[in-house]
Design an enzyme around this catalytic site. Structure first.
Site, PDB file in Angstrom:
ATOM      1  N   PHE A   1      14.316  64.148  67.136  1.00 34.95           N
ATOM      2  CA  PHE A   1      15.255  65.628  66.715  1.00 34.95           C
ATOM      3  C   PHE A   1      15.566  65.928  67.546  1.00 34.95           C
ATOM      4  O   PHE A   1      15.165  65.196  68.638  1.00 34.95           O
ATOM      5  CB  PHE A   1      13.713  66.786  66.715  1.00 34.95           C
ATOM      6  CG  PHE A   1      14.065  67.306  65.139  1.00 34.95           C
ATOM      7  CD1 PHE A   1      12.913  66.470  63.650  1.00 34.95           C
ATOM      8  CD2 PHE A   1      14.203  68.808  64.096  1.00 34.95           C
ATOM      9  CE1 PHE A   1      13.115  67.181  62.177  1.00 34.95           C
ATOM     10  CE2 PHE A   1      14.317  68.976  63.718  1.00 34.95           C
ATOM     11  CZ  PHE A   1      13.742  68.324  62.220  1.00 34.95           C
TER      12      PHE A   1
ATOM     13  N   GLN B   1      20.521  81.566  66.622  1.00 34.82           N
ATOM     14  CA  GLN B   1      20.671  80.264  66.472  1.00 34.82           C
ATOM     15  C   GLN B   1      21.934  79.734  65.803  1.00 34.82           C
ATOM     16  O   GLN B   1      21.049  80.161  64.058  1.00 34.82           O
ATOM     17  CB  GLN B   1      19.473  79.156  67.028  1.00 34.82           C
ATOM     18  CG  GLN B   1      20.283  77.392  66.098  1.00 34.82           C
ATOM     19  CD  GLN B   1      18.548  77.136  66.565  1.00 34.82           C
ATOM     20  OE1 GLN B   1      17.170  76.550  65.994  1.00 34.82           O
ATOM     21  NE2 GLN B   1      18.077  76.062  68.346  1.00 34.82           N
TER      22      GLN B   1
ATOM     23  N   HIS C   1      22.538  77.392  63.026  1.00 35.89           N
ATOM     24  CA  HIS C   1      22.563  75.327  62.822  1.00 35.89           C
ATOM     25  C   HIS C   1      22.951  74.557  62.515  1.00 35.89           C
ATOM     26  O   HIS C   1      23.897  75.333  61.457  1.00 35.89           O
ATOM     27  CB  HIS C   1      21.699  75.451  61.476  1.00 35.89           C
ATOM     28  CG  HIS C   1      20.777  74.028  61.363  1.00 35.89           C
ATOM     29  ND1 HIS C   1      21.231  72.700  61.280  1.00 35.89           N
ATOM     30  CD2 HIS C   1      19.187  73.423  62.024  1.00 35.89           C
ATOM     31  CE1 HIS C   1      20.587  72.040  60.615  1.00 35.89           C
ATOM     32  NE2 HIS C   1      19.004  72.191  61.474  1.00 35.89           N
TER      33      HIS C   1
ATOM     34  N   LEU D   1      19.831  74.998  54.288  1.00 32.85           N
ATOM     35  CA  LEU D   1      20.119  74.509  55.233  1.00 32.85           C
ATOM     36  C   LEU D   1      19.971  72.960  54.488  1.00 32.85           C
ATOM     37  O   LEU D   1      19.406  72.906  53.744  1.00 32.85           O
ATOM     38  CB  LEU D   1      18.819  74.359  55.897  1.00 32.85           C
ATOM     39  CG  LEU D   1      18.146  73.302  57.059  1.00 32.85           C
ATOM     40  CD1 LEU D   1      18.610  74.094  58.178  1.00 32.85           C
ATOM     41  CD2 LEU D   1      16.841  73.808  57.420  1.00 32.85           C
TER      42      LEU D   1
ATOM     43  N   GLU E   1      18.615  68.775  60.007  1.00 30.51           N
ATOM     44  CA  GLU E   1      18.595  68.191  61.123  1.00 30.51           C
ATOM     45  C   GLU E   1      17.907  67.101  60.982  1.00 30.51           C
ATOM     46  O   GLU E   1      17.830  65.507  61.537  1.00 30.51           O
ATOM     47  CB  GLU E   1      17.815  68.697  62.098  1.00 30.51           C
ATOM     48  CG  GLU E   1      18.266  67.891  63.607  1.00 30.51           C
ATOM     49  CD  GLU E   1      18.057  68.887  64.764  1.00 30.51           C
ATOM     50  OE1 GLU E   1      18.307  70.275  64.706  1.00 30.51           O
ATOM     51  OE2 GLU E   1      17.276  68.319  65.399  1.00 30.51           O
TER      52      GLU E   1
ATOM     53  N   ARG F   1      20.973  72.202  69.508  1.00 32.38           N
ATOM     54  CA  ARG F   1      22.264  72.654  67.888  1.00 32.38           C
ATOM     55  C   ARG F   1      23.185  74.073  68.848  1.00 32.38           C
ATOM     56  O   ARG F   1      23.702  73.792  67.704  1.00 32.38           O
ATOM     57  CB  ARG F   1      20.987  73.261  67.415  1.00 32.38           C
ATOM     58  CG  ARG F   1      20.275  72.390  66.345  1.00 32.38           C
ATOM     59  CD  ARG F   1      18.965  73.622  65.240  1.00 32.38           C
ATOM     60  NE  ARG F   1      18.290  73.253  64.861  1.00 32.38           N
ATOM     61  CZ  ARG F   1      16.970  72.973  64.200  1.00 32.38           C
ATOM     62  NH1 ARG F   1      16.555  74.036  64.554  1.00 32.38           N
ATOM     63  NH2 ARG F   1      16.222  72.090  64.093  1.00 32.38           N
TER      64      ARG F   1
ATOM     65  N   HIS G   1      20.314  80.287  61.884  1.00 32.63           N
ATOM     66  CA  HIS G   1      19.164  79.493  61.272  1.00 32.63           C
ATOM     67  C   HIS G   1      17.927  80.032  61.876  1.00 32.63           C
ATOM     68  O   HIS G   1      16.409  80.483  61.319  1.00 32.63           O
ATOM     69  CB  HIS G   1      19.111  78.156  61.440  1.00 32.63           C
ATOM     70  CG  HIS G   1      17.687  77.285  61.059  1.00 32.63           C
ATOM     71  ND1 HIS G   1      17.980  77.237  60.311  1.00 32.63           N
ATOM     72  CD2 HIS G   1      17.344  77.231  61.915  1.00 32.63           C
ATOM     73  CE1 HIS G   1      17.394  76.356  60.277  1.00 32.63           C
ATOM     74  NE2 HIS G   1      16.721  76.169  60.980  1.00 32.63           N
TER      75      HIS G   1
ATOM     76  N   ARG H   1      16.486  77.550  71.219  1.00 32.22           N
ATOM     77  CA  ARG H   1      15.086  76.281  70.375  1.00 32.22           C
ATOM     78  C   ARG H   1      15.791  74.971  69.837  1.00 32.22           C
ATOM     79  O   ARG H   1      16.359  75.171  69.446  1.00 32.22           O
ATOM     80  CB  ARG H   1      14.795  77.117  69.362  1.00 32.22           C
ATOM     81  CG  ARG H   1      13.731  76.819  68.272  1.00 32.22           C
ATOM     82  CD  ARG H   1      13.286  77.477  67.756  1.00 32.22           C
ATOM     83  NE  ARG H   1      14.107  77.170  66.135  1.00 32.22           N
ATOM     84  CZ  ARG H   1      13.591  76.838  65.549  1.00 32.22           C
ATOM     85  NH1 ARG H   1      12.815  75.270  65.811  1.00 32.22           N
ATOM     86  NH2 ARG H   1      14.260  76.730  64.010  1.00 32.22           N
TER      87      ARG H   1
END
Ligand code: FAD
Length: 585
Positions: free
Chosen positions: A120, A234, A236, A246, A249, A289, A357, A392
């Site tokens: 990730f 955040q 994304h 979405l 990722e 991100r 996100h 994050r």
């Protein structure tokens, strides 16, 4: 509106998502004699947790280490995380994920039968547990079915909590609207845990469900709790352009590339490493991100993105992965692309753009979920503990729900057991709160105003995207600040058209809009006063990180409705990892 109550319980959890259900189980396990209740504005399985795709982080493989997960999280958060909280989080993560396995969560497996993990963004090692690309669905289902085993857990499904009841400096319950009937209920509780999720719906393009309006964060704010690090929102890097849906990722973890309009892997130009045939951890497509979203914006300014009817986009290329791999590891991605974009990622590139996100900021809590108002606790995305700092890392949030949901449940249970009887003024307090709702929202039904809820929300969205988006500066933030304060005033006079009491979603949308406006004002003011750039907060007029002045959490305190909050700062807890430059590639 007819009023009922009080119903009584020991611990009331507001929110039936991952954090709320994990907290409910923790209370029931801590002391089976405690009466636990979960109130949720949607049926628990419809909470946003259900839509999480990619996975949940926790160290499990022998080539990984607790130290490395801690370091990745702290550097990913641009040194704004509280390191004691991160240490607790990373240490407890594997235990919580294994418990999920014992409760029935169907984690994907390696060929030899062991739990499978994937890469990730921003993580040095593979440590993200997953259940294909429907991880949130399986986790929420596991928690929901486990919560059903505990008899003391009572549910108030489709109850919309409108106010916290605070007397004698301690919270003693809530007022809630039963959506099916329009009746207002007092639910008395010795302690209340707010697990109401984030507030991405303050922005127009978002992966967030419509219910993510930050209600619990606004409830705490109005009760005098500080909101921490609100400026950190955040984006994304890969959402579908029109819907904001979405594209996980995990697509890049499985080998997907990001291409600009010239079919060029543009991330190689942004200090994120060299292009390799396979994505490499912490580099290029598997960078964090914030950096990837900022790189998109830079490409857009250079005219190297693709123009579309819903704004600029780039391409996410999965074609080289092959049909079998996509079907096995990313079935939902293929389904989403076919349904919402009418394209097949097996043979075509996916159009993607950055979309809001996750909200790193939220209710200021300690490491056990407690706030500065006695009896009020928070966990999950609504809370800011803080383990996410200024950015994050993907897959830390689902695990955060488990670790801090459980901790908040234990702390709220202990507090409830010691807490004195309810105040004799409780019902009077609830009556005042009910009158406030009627005065603010029901009475204006007869008023006339040219504003509508949808109209004000659209103006709010424009201000947030243009004024407080991926890049901000003093001028854009000041414009947003003035407009949002004006919108707060205008929102007071909106006339509701729907006069029914059964599922009056116009009434709940009005309350949600007021919550979003108050939280947006806190985002803008915190962003305006942080004159540095860190993680997801990028000021073009202050492009450098300033540790001397801003190695600190912002705390927004509510002032009168329609005026900007007061901002104070609190130190960041540093244990073993002194601040460094954040390097990827
Ligand atoms: C599309 C998507 C994919 C994601 N994928 C991942 C991933 O792969 N890995 C990862 O780590 N993170 C992921 N995230 C982030 C993560 O899923 C969320 O941060 C997390 O699920 C939030 O859980 P929660 O329990 O805090 O809140 P939620 O699941 O949002 O639940 C909030 C609850 O509060 C209730 N509620 C709200 N307001 C009220 C009110 N006024 N009265 C009563 N009840 C109320 C709602 O009914 C709901 O039950 C993803 C997020 C999105 C949007």
């Amino acid at each position: 509106m007819t009023r009922y109550g009080p119903d009584e319980c020991d611990v009331l959890i507001v929110g039936g998502g991952g954090a709320g259900l994990r907290a409910a189980i923790a209370v029931a396990e801590t002391d089976p004699t405690l009466r636990v209740a979960v109130a949720s504005k949607v049926y628990p399985m419809r909470s946003h947790t259900v839509s999480a795709e990619g996975g949940s982080a926790g160290v499990i493989k022998s080539n990984d280490s607790i130290e490395e997960h801690i370091y990745d999280t702290i550097s990913g958060g641009d040194w704004l995380c509280d390191q004691d909280a991160v240490e607790a989080f990373v240490n407890e993560a594997p235990k919580e994920l294994l418990r999920m396995e014992h409760w029935g969560c169907p984690w994907s497996r390696e060929p030899d039968g062991q739990v499978a993990v994937r890469s990730f963004g921003g993580m040095k090692n593979k440590r993200t547990w997953y259940a294909a690309d429907k991880t949130g669905f399986h986790m929420l289902h596991t928690l929901f079915q486990t919560s059903l085993k505990y008899e003391p857990v009572k549910r108030y499904d489709e109850y919309f909590v409108t106010s916290l009841l605070v007397d004698d400096g301690r919270c003693q319950g809530v007022l809630a609207l039963e959506m099916a009937t329009g009746q207002l209920h007092t639910i008395a509780a010795k302690s209340v845990i707010l697990c109401t999720g984030g507030f991405g719906k303050a922005f127009p393009f978002t992966t967030n469900a419509n219910i993510k309006t930050g209600d619990g964060v606004a409830l705490a704010y109005r009760a005098g709790v500080a909101l921490k690090d609100m400026e950190f929102v955040q984006y994304h890097p890969t959402g579908l352009p029109f819907t904001g849906i979405l594209i996980t990722e995990a697509t890049r973890a499985e080998g997907g590339f990001l291409l600009n309009k010239d079919d060029y892997r543009y991330l190689q130009d942004y200090n994120l490493g060299e292009p390799k045939p396979e994505p490499v951890l912490r580099t290029m497509e598997l960078g964090p991100r914030d950096r990837l979203s900022q790189a998109f914006e830079q490409e857009r300014l250079k005219g190297r993105t693709i123009k579309g009817p819903y704004g600029d986009y780039v391409h996410l290329d999965l074609r080289h992965l092959g049909e079998q791999h996509i079907n096995e590891r990313l079935p939902m991605v293929r389904e989403l692309c076919l349904k919402y974009e009418k394209i097949d990622p097996v043979t075509e590139c996916i159009p993607v753009r950055p979309v809001v996100h996750y909200t790193m900021g939220g209710i200021h809590t300690d490491i056990m979920g407690a706030t500065n108002v006695a009896g009020v606790y928070a966990a999950g995305e609504a809370a800011c503990v803080s383990i996410n700092g200024a950015n994050r890392l993907g897959s830390n949030s689902l695990t955060e729900l488990l670790v801090f949901g459980a901790r908040a449940g234990q702390a709220a249970a202990a507090y409830a057991k010691e807490s004195p009887d309810f105040s004799p003024r409780l019902q009077a307090l609830a009556d005042d709160a009910a009158q406030d709702i009627e005065k603010t929202w029901i009475a204006p039904r007869s008023k006339r105003s040219k504003d509508t809820i949808a109209g004000i929300r659209k103006e709010l969205h424009n201000q947030m995207e243009n004024g407080a988006g991926i890049y901000r500066d003093a001028k854009s933030l000041q414009t947003a600040r003035e407009t949002v304060l004006e919108l707060q005033e205008r929102a007071q006079h909106v006339a509701l058209q729907d006069t029914s009491y059964t599922f009056n979603t116009e009434l709940t949308a009005a309350i949600e809009l007021r919550n979003l406006l108050e939280l947006s004002s806190a985002i803008i003011e915190s962003a305006l006063q942080r004159t540095e750039s860190r993680g997801s907060h990028q000021r073009t007029d202050h492009p450098k990180r300033d540790d001397e002045k801003f190695m600190a959490h912002s705390l927004a305190y509510r002032t009168e409705y329609g005026t900007a909050p007061r901002i104070e700062y609190a130190p960041v807890t540093i244990t073993r990892w002194p601040p460094k430059e954040r390097v990827y590639g």
